[in-house]
Scaffold this motif. Structure first.
Motif, mmCIF file in Angstrom:
data_model
loop_
_atom_site.group_PDB
_atom_site.id
_atom_site.type_symbol
_atom_site.label_atom_id
_atom_site.label_comp_id
_atom_site.label_asym_id
_atom_site.label_seq_id
_atom_site.Cartn_x
_atom_site.Cartn_y
_atom_site.Cartn_z
ATOM 1 N N ALA A 5 -26.948 -33.327 3.725
ATOM 2 C CA ALA A 5 -26.513 -32.999 2.364
ATOM 3 C C ALA A 5 -26.777 -34.169 1.425
ATOM 4 O O ALA A 5 -27.231 -33.987 0.296
ATOM 5 C CB ALA A 5 -25.037 -32.614 2.367
ATOM 6 N N GLY A 6 -26.508 -35.386 1.904
ATOM 7 C CA GLY A 6 -26.746 -36.567 1.074
ATOM 8 C C GLY A 6 -28.210 -36.749 0.730
ATOM 9 O O GLY A 6 -28.550 -37.131 -0.395
ATOM 10 N N LEU A 7 -29.090 -36.466 1.679
ATOM 11 C CA LEU A 7 -30.532 -36.571 1.427
ATOM 12 C C LEU A 7 -30.962 -35.562 0.371
ATOM 13 O O LEU A 7 -31.691 -35.896 -0.564
ATOM 14 C CB LEU A 7 -31.317 -36.366 2.723
ATOM 15 C CG LEU A 7 -32.830 -36.315 2.606
ATOM 16 C CD1 LEU A 7 -33.393 -37.607 2.029
ATOM 17 C CD2 LEU A 7 -33.457 -36.033 3.966
ATOM 18 N N GLU A 8 -30.499 -34.341 0.505
ATOM 19 C CA GLU A 8 -30.867 -33.306 -0.474
ATOM 20 C C GLU A 8 -30.332 -33.647 -1.856
ATOM 21 O O GLU A 8 -31.031 -33.481 -2.860
ATOM 22 C CB GLU A 8 -30.378 -31.928 -0.007
ATOM 23 C CG GLU A 8 -31.078 -31.438 1.258
ATOM 24 C CD GLU A 8 -32.597 -31.486 1.173
ATOM 25 O OE1 GLU A 8 -33.171 -31.049 0.144
ATOM 26 O OE2 GLU A 8 -33.232 -31.980 2.132
ATOM 27 N N GLN A 9 -29.109 -34.161 -1.927
ATOM 28 C CA GLN A 9 -28.538 -34.557 -3.211
ATOM 29 C C GLN A 9 -29.345 -35.705 -3.823
ATOM 30 O O GLN A 9 -29.639 -35.705 -5.017
ATOM 31 C CB GLN A 9 -27.081 -34.966 -3.049
ATOM 32 C CG GLN A 9 -26.445 -35.347 -4.378
ATOM 33 C CD GLN A 9 -25.059 -35.929 -4.224
ATOM 34 O OE1 GLN A 9 -24.789 -36.661 -3.279
ATOM 35 N NE2 GLN A 9 -24.183 -35.606 -5.156
ATOM 36 N N LEU A 10 -29.720 -36.691 -3.006
ATOM 37 C CA LEU A 10 -30.503 -37.820 -3.504
ATOM 38 C C LEU A 10 -31.841 -37.349 -4.063
ATOM 39 O O LEU A 10 -32.260 -37.785 -5.136
ATOM 40 C CB LEU A 10 -30.726 -38.853 -2.401
ATOM 41 C CG LEU A 10 -31.571 -40.062 -2.795
ATOM 42 C CD1 LEU A 10 -30.897 -40.876 -3.897
ATOM 43 C CD2 LEU A 10 -31.849 -40.933 -1.583
ATOM 44 N N LYS A 11 -32.515 -36.457 -3.361
ATOM 45 C CA LYS A 11 -33.802 -35.923 -3.850
ATOM 46 C C LYS A 11 -33.633 -35.272 -5.220
ATOM 47 O O LYS A 11 -34.432 -35.498 -6.130
ATOM 48 C CB LYS A 11 -34.377 -34.923 -2.856
ATOM 49 C CG LYS A 11 -34.946 -35.550 -1.611
ATOM 50 C CD LYS A 11 -35.481 -34.486 -0.663
ATOM 51 C CE LYS A 11 -36.051 -35.085 0.599
ATOM 52 N NZ LYS A 11 -36.526 -34.059 1.549
ATOM 53 N N GLU A 80 -21.831 -33.570 2.689
ATOM 54 C CA GLU A 80 -21.702 -32.854 1.422
ATOM 55 C C GLU A 80 -20.487 -33.340 0.641
ATOM 56 O O GLU A 80 -19.379 -33.406 1.175
ATOM 57 C CB GLU A 80 -21.540 -31.362 1.705
ATOM 58 C CG GLU A 80 -21.331 -30.525 0.477
ATOM 59 C CD GLU A 80 -22.620 -29.980 -0.073
ATOM 60 O OE1 GLU A 80 -22.698 -29.844 -1.303
ATOM 61 O OE2 GLU A 80 -23.538 -29.706 0.702
ATOM 62 N N GLY A 81 -20.696 -33.723 -0.610
ATOM 63 C CA GLY A 81 -19.608 -34.110 -1.497
ATOM 64 C C GLY A 81 -19.133 -35.546 -1.392
ATOM 65 O O GLY A 81 -18.358 -35.998 -2.226
ATOM 66 N N ALA A 82 -19.568 -36.289 -0.374
ATOM 67 C CA ALA A 82 -19.159 -37.691 -0.232
ATOM 68 C C ALA A 82 -19.959 -38.554 -1.207
ATOM 69 O O ALA A 82 -21.048 -38.172 -1.649
ATOM 70 C CB ALA A 82 -19.371 -38.169 1.201
ATOM 71 N N SER A 83 -19.419 -39.715 -1.543
ATOM 72 C CA SER A 83 -20.132 -40.654 -2.405
ATOM 73 C C SER A 83 -19.889 -42.063 -1.883
ATOM 74 O O SER A 83 -19.193 -42.261 -0.884
ATOM 75 C CB SER A 83 -19.679 -40.503 -3.857
ATOM 76 O OG SER A 83 -18.302 -40.780 -3.975
#
Length: 148
Positions: A5-11, A80-83
């Motif tokens: 999820a973090g990779l997709e958000q970064l992209k 997902e949702g973490a920062s």
């Protein structure tokens, strides 16, 4: 290819920044060469406005490159949702970088990603593949918000 999820958000965030011309990457002309879970490679070509008073690339440019690659490597590993945010950044400069020295490449990789703390390391190499700087980071991880 594995994804998170973090990779997709970064992209999505990097694409949005490129399209709209905002963010540190757009400001410095950074390009994302590799984005995968736990590993990010960014590159940039030095410009005259990156110089220090000695006429070489300012250490802040390499520090920013390292902070970006290492932090984004952490980002690619988050659920997902973490920062996250950088708590500590350590940089070692090992050789001067001339402005006309060509492209700089920075690889950031995670060392540890826990529920509250993540660490990563990074290396900046010049156009000849020689190490010019390396560093480590410690990031605080914030869990996804809860609905309470």
């Amino acid at each position: 290819m594995e994804t998170t999820a973090g990779l997709e958000q970064l992209k999505e965030l990097l694409n949005m920044g490129t399209e709209k011309g905002y963010g540190i990457g757009a400001l410095l002309g950074m390009t994302a060469e590799t984005l995968e879970p736990g590993r990010v490679v960014f590159a940039l070509t030095p410009r005259p406005d990156f110089s220090n008073p000695l006429g070489t690339v300012h250490g802040g440019i390499m520090s920013t490159l390292l902070d970006s690659a290492m932090g984004c490597a952490v980002h690619t590993s988050l659920p997902e949702g973490a920062s996250y945010t950088t708590l500590e950044l350590k940089v070692n400069f090992v050789r001067a970088v001339p402005l006309e020295g060509g492209r700089l490449v920075c690889e950031g990789t995670t060392v540890h990603v826990g529920r509250k703390v993540a660490t990563a390391e990074g290396r900046v190499t010049n156009a000849d593949g020689k190490l010019v700087a390396h560093g480590t980071t410690t990031c605080m991880v914030f869990p996804p918000p809860t609905r309470e």
